[in-house]
Structure formats: structure tokens, C-alpha cells
Design an enzyme around this catalytic site. Structure first.
Site, PDB file in Angstrom:
ATOM      1  N   GLU A  28       0.827  -1.215   0.000  1.00  0.00           N
ATOM      2  CA  GLU A  28       0.000   0.000   0.000  1.00  0.00           C
ATOM      3  C   GLU A  28       0.861   1.265   0.000  1.00  0.00           C
ATOM      4  OE1 GLU A  28      -1.544   2.004   3.241  1.00  0.00           O
ATOM      5  OE2 GLU A  28      -1.247   0.376   4.676  1.00  0.00           O
ATOM      6  N   LYS A  90      -5.629  10.432   0.255  1.00  0.00           N
ATOM      7  CA  LYS A  90      -5.733   9.099   0.850  1.00  0.00           C
ATOM      8  C   LYS A  90      -6.932   8.413   0.197  1.00  0.00           C
ATOM      9  CE  LYS A  90      -7.103   7.113   5.281  1.00  0.00           C
ATOM     10  NZ  LYS A  90      -7.479   7.425   6.665  1.00  0.00           N
ATOM     11  N   VAL A 110      -5.357   0.284   2.642  1.00  0.00           N
ATOM     12  CA  VAL A 110      -5.469  -1.177   2.516  1.00  0.00           C
ATOM     13  C   VAL A 110      -6.616  -1.504   1.554  1.00  0.00           C
ATOM     14  CG1 VAL A 110      -6.097  -3.292   3.751  1.00  0.00           C
ATOM     15  CG2 VAL A 110      -4.403  -1.729   4.730  1.00  0.00           C
ATOM     16  N   ALA A 145     -13.332   1.306   6.082  1.00  0.00           N
ATOM     17  CA  ALA A 145     -13.760   0.547   4.899  1.00  0.00           C
ATOM     18  C   ALA A 145     -12.892  -0.696   4.696  1.00  0.00           C
ATOM     19  CB  ALA A 145     -13.691   1.438   3.658  1.00  0.00           C
ATOM     20  N   LYS A 163      -3.933  -1.037  15.328  1.00  0.00           N
ATOM     21  CA  LYS A 163      -3.468  -0.208  16.448  1.00  0.00           C
ATOM     22  C   LYS A 163      -4.527  -0.147  17.518  1.00  0.00           C
ATOM     23  CE  LYS A 163      -0.062   3.010  14.898  1.00  0.00           C
ATOM     24  NZ  LYS A 163      -0.057   2.999  13.444  1.00  0.00           N
TER      25      LYS A 163
END
Ligand code: PSU
Ligand code: MN
Length: 309
Positions: A28, A90, A110, A145, A163
Site C-alpha cells: 500500500e 488518501k 489497505v 472501509a 493499532k
């Protein structure tokens, strides 16, 4: 590879590898643009690619450039995304058509990378951590998402869990509801990115890359839709202190609230604050775990290429 849309460009090297049935690992680029500062981000991206190569697979970093989804960036293109940093978009599933129409630089999350990989015919993706259900997500409905994409797109994501800025318990519940296999690689515990154990156990553990490749192949052969998550904990020597990280996260979450950060800006904001508060220590851990995920993803991709022979 099936007929590609004109909005997708796969590099020659990646296309040839896929046509020859050789292992490829998708990488990514939001981690490059929004996850780390320049030039450390570019340096890391290139080291991650090298790690994939050293373990027998071809890296394919993805991004949106000049109106196309590009699978298999050149070094110059990685530099472009890294330099653009936060000024790139992004790009998740919903953003793709708009970023392409505007011919902007889009770094893939991702989700975006899973889509790009799937379009190109790549089965394995390596990253740091996935997005998930945010803390208080039950009221804010802030759910990445990434979880939906895992439920519908057939790509395996190798990561170090999520995280603990996220609600890891609810993230696992969501993945279970959506039928996404979550497999601990040599662990029974769900990792929490900087630490090896989130406190949640996993329903599945596999210790060999070949076993993970076989499970993925079986899922695909049965026509079970969706992806798979491989949870690969941070190496012991790079692990951070759980309490210190929790305090840092609490502080960063308070800042999100105070400054009114919302939507897709929340994750990059939190990452940046955590890096600042820990004085760059977390950045080193972050890099170490991404490299380790790239290694494991390559090993699995190699096994997968044998499976489908
Ligand atoms: N978590 C990290 N580092 C990251 C991301 C998540 O520890 O760089 C990035 C990934 O690209 C992931 C995205 O797909 O953030 C999720 O964003 P959101 O929470 O807005 O869905
Ligand atoms: Mn979100």
C-alpha cells in the site's frame, strides 16, 4: 490476467511475473504518504520492496497517478508519492473514481490496495496495520472501509493487527460477522501493532506459510468470497511498552476531540501524534513491523504460487 480497464496500469515486470505464475506481493502507499514523514517514508518503502524481493517475491506498490491505478510503481513514482505526502489523496474505495477523474495523486489505503491488487490478479498484500472499528465506533459509526473490503475482495492481507487507537474487540467481532478468516501467524493472540498481544485471542493459528497459502487456496477454490487477514506480531525486540503506548493513545485521542478532527483525517492525525509524542521511537517500531510483514507476505506468496501450479 483478465482484460484490464484502461484506468489500470500494471508494470511490465508485475504483469510478466503474474503471467508466469510467479509470486507477487502488493504494497500500500497511504503508509508512505500519510503514515510517515518524508524522506523516511520513501526510504522505508524501498526497503520494504527489497525485503519482498529477498524473500522470493516481486513487490508491487500501488497508487493512483495521472488518471490511472498503477500497480507496480517505479522508484521515481514512489518518490513522487512520498514527496506529495499529505497533499496526496488518501484513497479508499469511494475515492477511486474521483481521484482518477481529477488525475490527482492518490495513495491507496489497505482497501484501495486490495482493489488494485485484485484488478491486477495479485493475491497477497503486506501492510503495517489495518483500519478497524474506532473507539466509541458504536456511536460515531467510524468503521474503516478496510473491514468491508476484507469481506468482499479476495486478497490476503498480512499485517500486525490493528493499532489500539481502535477498538480491537469490536474490530474482531465485525470481521467475524463478515466471515473474514483472521489467522495468527505463529501466535494465538491478536496483535496490537506496537505490541504483540492486544489481550484478545484469535480463533485460528497457523505456523507455516505453506499452511496459510493452502487455507487461502481452499477458500478461493470453494468460491467463498472475501479476503483473509494474517496477523503477524511485531518482532519481540521491537515491541513497545504497552502502558506507555496506551497513555500516548489516550493523549492523541483527546487531541482528536479537542481539535475536531473527523472522518478519514482521524487515522493519519493519530499516527502523526503518536510518532511525535514518542519522539520517533514508535516510528522505528512501525518500520520494523512493516518489514517483517513484507517478509512473511513474500514467504506466503511463494507458497501460494506452488499451490496454484
Ligand atoms: N493504520 C496504521 N497505519 C496506517 C493506516 C492504518 O497503523 O498507515 C492506514 C492504512 O492505509 C489503512 C488506513 O488502510 O490507514 C485506514 O484508514 P481509515 O481508518 O480512515 O479507514
Ligand atoms: Mn474512518
Amino acid at each position: 490476467m483478465s482484460e484490464l480497464s484502461k484506468y489500470v496500469r500494471v508494470s511490465d515486470a508485475v504483469r510478466e511475473a503474474l503471467e508466469g505464475g510467479r509470486p507477487v506481493v502488493a504494497l500500500e502507499s497511504t503508509i508512505i504518504s500519510h503514515g510517515m514523514p518524508y524522506p523516511k517514508n520513501v526510504e522505508t518503502a524501498l526497503r520494504v520492496e527489497e525485503m519482498v524481493r529477498r524473500n522470493g517475491a516481486l513487490p508491487a506498490t500501488t497508487a493512483l497517478l495521472d488518471g490511472q491505478i498503477v500497480v507496480g510503481l517505479t522508484e521515481e513514482e514512489i518518490e513522487r508519492v512520498g514527496q506529495a505526502g499529505l497533499s496526496s489523496t488518501k484513497t479508499s474505495r469511494r475515492d477511486i473514481p474521483i481521484v482518477l477523474a481529477e488525475k490527482k495523486i492518490g495513495s491507496t489505503t489497505v482497501t484501495g490496495t486490495m482493489l488494485a491488487a485484485h484488478l491486477a490478479g495479485i493475491s497477497v498484500l503486506a501492510t503495517g496495520g489495518i483500519g478497524g472499528v474506532h473507539r466509541r465506533g458504536e456511536t460515531t459509526m467510524d468503521i474503516s472501509a478496510d473491514l468491508e473490503e476484507l469481506s468482499q475482495t479476495s486478497v490476503m492481507v498480512v499485517c500486525s493487527g490493528a493499532k489500539s487507537v481502535l477498538d480491537i474487540g469490536r474490530t474482531l467481532e465485525y470481521l467475524e460477522t463478515k466471515g473474514v478468516p483472521v489467522i495468527g501467524f505463529q501466535t494465538d493472540r491478536m496483535p496490537a501493532f506496537y505490541t504483540r498481544d492486544s489481550g484478545f485471542s484469535l480463533a485460528a493459528r497457523l505456523d507455516e506459510p505453506a499452511d496459510i497459502a493452502r487455507a487461502f487456496e481452499i477458500k478461493r477454490s470453494l468460491g467463498l468470497s472475501g479476503g483473509m487477514m494474517v496477523a503477524n506480531p511485531i518482532p519481540v525486540e521491537n515491541e513497545m511498552d504497552a502502558e506507555a503506548i496506551e497513555n500516548t493513545i489516550q493523549e492523541a485521542l483527546r487531541e482528536v476531540e479537542d481539535q475536531g478532527v473527523v472522518g478519514k483525517d482521524i487515522t493519519p492525525f493519530l499516527l502523526d501524534r503518536i510518532h511525535s509524542i514518542t519522539g520517533g521511537k514508535s516510528l522505528e517500531s512501525n518500520i520494523a513491523l512493516v518489514l517483517n510483514n513484507a517478509r512473511v507476505a513474500a514467504l506466503i506468496a511463494v507458497e501460494l504460487s506452488k499451490e496454484s501450479e
